[in-house]
Design a protein around this motif. Structure first.
Motif, PDB file in Angstrom:
ATOM      1  N   THR A  71     -13.643   7.583   2.705  1.00 57.66           N
ATOM      2  CA  THR A  71     -12.297   7.310   3.216  1.00 57.66           C
ATOM      3  C   THR A  71     -12.180   5.878   3.693  1.00 57.66           C
ATOM      4  OG1 THR A  71     -11.922   9.622   3.856  1.00 57.66           O
ATOM      5  CG2 THR A  71     -10.634   7.940   5.003  1.00 57.66           C
ATOM      6  N   ALA A  72     -13.194   5.401   4.414  1.00 60.11           N
ATOM      7  CA  ALA A  72     -13.181   4.005   4.877  1.00 60.11           C
ATOM      8  C   ALA A  72     -13.158   3.043   3.695  1.00 60.11           C
ATOM      9  CB  ALA A  72     -14.397   3.746   5.757  1.00 60.11           C
ATOM     10  N   ARG A  73     -13.938   3.345   2.661  1.00 64.20           N
ATOM     11  CA  ARG A  73     -13.932   2.499   1.464  1.00 64.20           C
ATOM     12  C   ARG A  73     -12.554   2.471   0.818  1.00 64.20           C
ATOM     13  NH1 ARG A  73     -15.566   4.387  -4.478  1.00 64.20           N
ATOM     14  NH2 ARG A  73     -13.719   5.614  -3.926  1.00 64.20           N
ATOM     15  N   ASN A  74     -11.942   3.647   0.655  1.00 63.51           N
ATOM     16  CA  ASN A  74     -10.633   3.717   0.014  1.00 63.51           C
ATOM     17  C   ASN A  74      -9.574   2.952   0.796  1.00 63.51           C
ATOM     18  OD1 ASN A  74     -11.588   5.254  -2.096  1.00 63.51           O
ATOM     19  ND2 ASN A  74     -10.937   7.209  -1.227  1.00 63.51           N
ATOM     20  N   LEU A  75      -9.562   3.128   2.109  1.00 64.29           N
ATOM     21  CA  LEU A  75      -8.565   2.447   2.927  1.00 64.29           C
ATOM     22  C   LEU A  75      -8.782   0.935   2.915  1.00 64.29           C
ATOM     23  CD1 LEU A  75      -8.282   4.861   5.994  1.00 64.29           C
ATOM     24  CD2 LEU A  75      -6.739   4.640   4.047  1.00 64.29           C
ATOM     25  N   ALA A  76     -10.045   0.512   2.875  1.00 61.25           N
ATOM     26  CA  ALA A  76     -10.332  -0.922   2.839  1.00 61.25           C
ATOM     27  C   ALA A  76      -9.822  -1.559   1.549  1.00 61.25           C
ATOM     28  CB  ALA A  76     -11.834  -1.160   2.989  1.00 61.25           C
ATOM     29  N   TRP A  77     -10.060  -0.905   0.412  1.00 57.83           N
ATOM     30  CA  TRP A  77      -9.578  -1.457  -0.859  1.00 57.83           C
ATOM     31  C   TRP A  77      -8.061  -1.334  -0.980  1.00 57.83           C
ATOM     32  CZ3 TRP A  77     -12.249  -4.873  -3.030  1.00 57.83           C
ATOM     33  CH2 TRP A  77     -13.641  -4.804  -3.082  1.00 57.83           C
ATOM     34  N   LEU A  78      -7.488  -0.325  -0.347  1.00 56.83           N
ATOM     35  CA  LEU A  78      -6.023  -0.230  -0.322  1.00 56.83           C
ATOM     36  C   LEU A  78      -5.432  -1.417   0.435  1.00 56.83           C
ATOM     37  CD1 LEU A  78      -3.490   1.473  -0.966  1.00 56.83           C
ATOM     38  CD2 LEU A  78      -3.847   2.637   1.225  1.00 56.83           C
ATOM     39  N   TYR A  79      -6.077  -1.806   1.529  1.00 62.91           N
ATOM     40  CA  TYR A  79      -5.602  -2.970   2.280  1.00 62.91           C
ATOM     41  C   TYR A  79      -5.786  -4.251   1.468  1.00 62.91           C
ATOM     42  CZ  TYR A  79      -4.780  -6.203   6.121  1.00 62.91           C
ATOM     43  OH  TYR A  79      -4.271  -7.202   6.905  1.00 62.91           O
ATOM     44  N   VAL A  80      -6.856  -4.320   0.691  1.00 58.16           N
ATOM     45  CA  VAL A  80      -7.039  -5.472  -0.197  1.00 58.16           C
ATOM     46  C   VAL A  80      -5.866  -5.566  -1.173  1.00 58.16           C
ATOM     47  CG1 VAL A  80      -8.443  -6.384  -2.094  1.00 58.16           C
ATOM     48  CG2 VAL A  80      -9.550  -5.550  -0.018  1.00 58.16           C
ATOM     49  N   LEU A  81      -5.490  -4.436  -1.750  1.00 61.48           N
ATOM     50  CA  LEU A  81      -4.334  -4.416  -2.650  1.00 61.48           C
ATOM     51  C   LEU A  81      -3.085  -4.927  -1.945  1.00 61.48           C
ATOM     52  CD1 LEU A  81      -4.426  -1.128  -4.767  1.00 61.48           C
ATOM     53  CD2 LEU A  81      -4.277  -3.465  -5.616  1.00 61.48           C
ATOM     54  N   TYR A  82      -2.871  -4.454  -0.722  1.00 60.62           N
ATOM     55  CA  TYR A  82      -1.691  -4.872   0.030  1.00 60.62           C
ATOM     56  C   TYR A  82      -1.694  -6.378   0.269  1.00 60.62           C
ATOM     57  CZ  TYR A  82       1.803  -5.031   3.740  1.00 60.62           C
ATOM     58  OH  TYR A  82       2.910  -5.324   4.489  1.00 60.62           O
ATOM     59  N   ARG A  83      -2.857  -6.923   0.609  1.00 57.54           N
ATOM     60  CA  ARG A  83      -2.952  -8.370   0.860  1.00 57.54           C
ATOM     61  C   ARG A  83      -2.777  -9.164  -0.435  1.00 57.54           C
ATOM     62  NH1 ARG A  83      -1.090  -9.645   4.959  1.00 57.54           N
ATOM     63  NH2 ARG A  83      -2.027 -11.716   4.729  1.00 57.54           N
ATOM     64  N   LEU A  84      -3.198  -8.613  -1.552  1.00 52.95           N
ATOM     65  CA  LEU A  84      -2.961  -9.286  -2.829  1.00 52.95           C
ATOM     66  C   LEU A  84      -1.471  -9.316  -3.156  1.00 52.95           C
ATOM     67  CD1 LEU A  84      -5.915  -7.910  -4.994  1.00 52.95           C
ATOM     68  CD2 LEU A  84      -5.626 -10.251  -4.153  1.00 52.95           C
ATOM     69  N   PHE A  85      -0.768  -8.229  -2.825  1.00 53.22           N
ATOM     70  CA  PHE A  85       0.679  -8.229  -3.007  1.00 53.22           C
ATOM     71  C   PHE A  85       1.343  -9.297  -2.135  1.00 53.22           C
ATOM     72  CE2 PHE A  85       0.528  -3.866  -4.873  1.00 53.22           C
ATOM     73  CZ  PHE A  85       1.396  -4.082  -5.933  1.00 53.22           C
ATOM     74  N   ALA A  86       0.822  -9.485  -0.923  1.00 55.10           N
ATOM     75  CA  ALA A  86       1.415 -10.427   0.032  1.00 55.10           C
ATOM     76  C   ALA A  86       0.828 -11.823  -0.110  1.00 55.10           C
ATOM     77  CB  ALA A  86       1.202  -9.920   1.453  1.00 55.10           C
ATOM     78  N   GLY A  87       0.147 -12.088  -1.211  1.00 55.17           N
ATOM     79  CA  GLY A  87      -0.578 -13.338  -1.355  1.00 55.17           C
ATOM     80  C   GLY A  87       0.281 -14.579  -1.289  1.00 55.17           C
ATOM     81  N   ASP A  88       1.540 -14.486  -1.699  1.00 50.17           N
ATOM     82  CA  ASP A  88       2.379 -15.669  -1.682  1.00 50.17           C
ATOM     83  C   ASP A  88       3.244 -15.754  -0.431  1.00 50.17           C
ATOM     84  OD1 ASP A  88       4.143 -13.651  -2.128  1.00 50.17           O
ATOM     85  OD2 ASP A  88       5.108 -14.542  -3.884  1.00 50.17           O
ATOM     86  N   LEU A 104      -0.408   6.890   1.053  1.00 53.70           N
ATOM     87  CA  LEU A 104      -1.820   6.998   0.681  1.00 53.70           C
ATOM     88  C   LEU A 104      -2.718   6.993   1.915  1.00 53.70           C
ATOM     89  CD1 LEU A 104      -1.954   4.663  -2.453  1.00 53.70           C
ATOM     90  CD2 LEU A 104      -1.774   7.148  -2.366  1.00 53.70           C
ATOM     91  N   VAL A 105      -2.357   6.206   2.921  1.00 52.50           N
ATOM     92  CA  VAL A 105      -3.115   6.232   4.182  1.00 52.50           C
ATOM     93  C   VAL A 105      -3.020   7.624   4.811  1.00 52.50           C
ATOM     94  CG1 VAL A 105      -3.211   5.339   6.542  1.00 52.50           C
ATOM     95  CG2 VAL A 105      -2.876   3.769   4.618  1.00 52.50           C
ATOM     96  N   PHE A 106      -1.830   8.209   4.787  1.00 54.50           N
ATOM     97  CA  PHE A 106      -1.632   9.546   5.338  1.00 54.50           C
ATOM     98  C   PHE A 106      -2.499  10.569   4.616  1.00 54.50           C
ATOM     99  CE2 PHE A 106       0.688  13.618   5.292  1.00 54.50           C
ATOM    100  CZ  PHE A 106       0.716  13.883   6.657  1.00 54.50           C
ATOM    101  N   VAL A 107      -2.568  10.471   3.299  1.00 54.02           N
ATOM    102  CA  VAL A 107      -3.385  11.395   2.507  1.00 54.02           C
ATOM    103  C   VAL A 107      -4.852  11.303   2.923  1.00 54.02           C
ATOM    104  CG1 VAL A 107      -4.320  11.794   0.194  1.00 54.02           C
ATOM    105  CG2 VAL A 107      -1.860  11.534   0.509  1.00 54.02           C
ATOM    106  N   GLU A 108      -5.359  10.084   3.085  1.00 55.82           N
ATOM    107  CA  GLU A 108      -6.762   9.913   3.456  1.00 55.82           C
ATOM    108  C   GLU A 108      -7.032  10.402   4.877  1.00 55.82           C
ATOM    109  OE1 GLU A 108      -9.598   8.705   1.784  1.00 55.82           O
ATOM    110  OE2 GLU A 108      -8.305   9.159   0.090  1.00 55.82           O
ATOM    111  N   VAL A 109      -6.114  10.135   5.799  1.00 55.34           N
ATOM    112  CA  VAL A 109      -6.308  10.580   7.184  1.00 55.34           C
ATOM    113  C   VAL A 109      -6.294  12.102   7.270  1.00 55.34           C
ATOM    114  CG1 VAL A 109      -5.269  10.586   9.482  1.00 55.34           C
ATOM    115  CG2 VAL A 109      -5.416   8.455   8.191  1.00 55.34           C
TER     116      VAL A 109
END
Length: 236
Positions: A71-88, A104-109
């Motif tokens: 779960t920690a791994r999934n949430l960490a990579w999900l945050y990476v995706l979010y930061r890539l979206f916000a890259g500009d 997706l965070v809710f599903v993992e929690v």
């Protein structure tokens, strides 16, 4: 042949190899975080948590520790995706993305909470099977949602940004496509597919190598320009 193959040994070797690859790349990328833009720090953390998860799979810590670290791994990579979206820095373009991320965070929690509750209670074989199936369904939901975000990250980027996003998006897609197939087989088969699960470390190693390749090649300017079609698909 499957019965004769040393799957526990294969799983141990590949998970250890994946952990070493993820940890090594995390240390190496730590000095090159700027090449991932706003996602540089989260990438290092996600790689470290991925290495921890891989070791938890072979450390004999029990299912609760391995599932919690997953779960920690999934949430960490999900945050990476979010930061890539916000890259500009154009956060207004993330409005359709946030509900998907929160879901997706809710599903993992929820999955983690159920695992904690079950670990503290005495459950029979039937209830245990029901919990395992529910876990597989939730992991499937996360994999599908994460794959959709990964697709839209690449499809909605400008042509200049796609060169920089190609390798990290490919690495994440490989991991979540693998998880999608793994948990599909677990749910439909009614049992854990140990032969397929033994190869998870290989997907982890590929992810780490593609992240290293991204840092090696450098980073083009990440410009996320979502079209109306991509925005609609993501919101849906």
């Amino acid at each position: 042949l499957a019965a004769l193959a040393p799957w526990p040994l294969i799983a141990f070797a590949l998970n250890v190899a994946g952990a070493i690859a993820a940890a090594t790349v995390a240390i190496w990328v730590a000095g090159r975080r700027e090449r991932f833009g706003a996602a540089g720090g989260p990438v290092v953390v996600a790689l470290a948590l991925t290495a921890t998860w891989s070791l938890a799979l072979v450390g004999g810590f029990g299912p609760l520790i391995s599932e919690g670290s997953e779960t920690a791994r999934n949430l960490a990579w999900l945050y990476v995706l979010y930061r890539l979206f916000a890259g500009d820095g154009r956060h207004t373009s993330l409005a359709p993305i946030r509900p998907v991320v929160f879901a997706l965070v809710f599903v993992e929690v929820i999955n983690l909470v159920i695992g904690l509750l079950v670990s503290r209670a005495l459950v029979g074989p039937q209830l245990s099977l029901l919990v395992d199936n529910f876990d597989a369904v939730l992991r499937l939901l996360f994999a599908v949602g994460a794959l959709m975000l990964t697709h839209n990250l690449f499809a909605g980027a400008s042509p200049q940004a796609r060169a920089a996003l190609r390798w990290p998006a490919s690495g994440l897609a490989i991991v979540w496509i693998f998880d999608l197939n793994l948990y599909t087989m677990a749910y439909l088969g009614g049992s854990w597919p140990a032969e397929v699960a033994a190869l998870r470390g290989l997907a982890t190693a590929v992810l780490a190598l593609l992240m290293a390749l991204t840092a090696t090649k450098g980073r083009d300017e990440l410009r996320f320009r979502p079209s109306r079609t991509v925005t609609f698909q993501t919101f849906s």
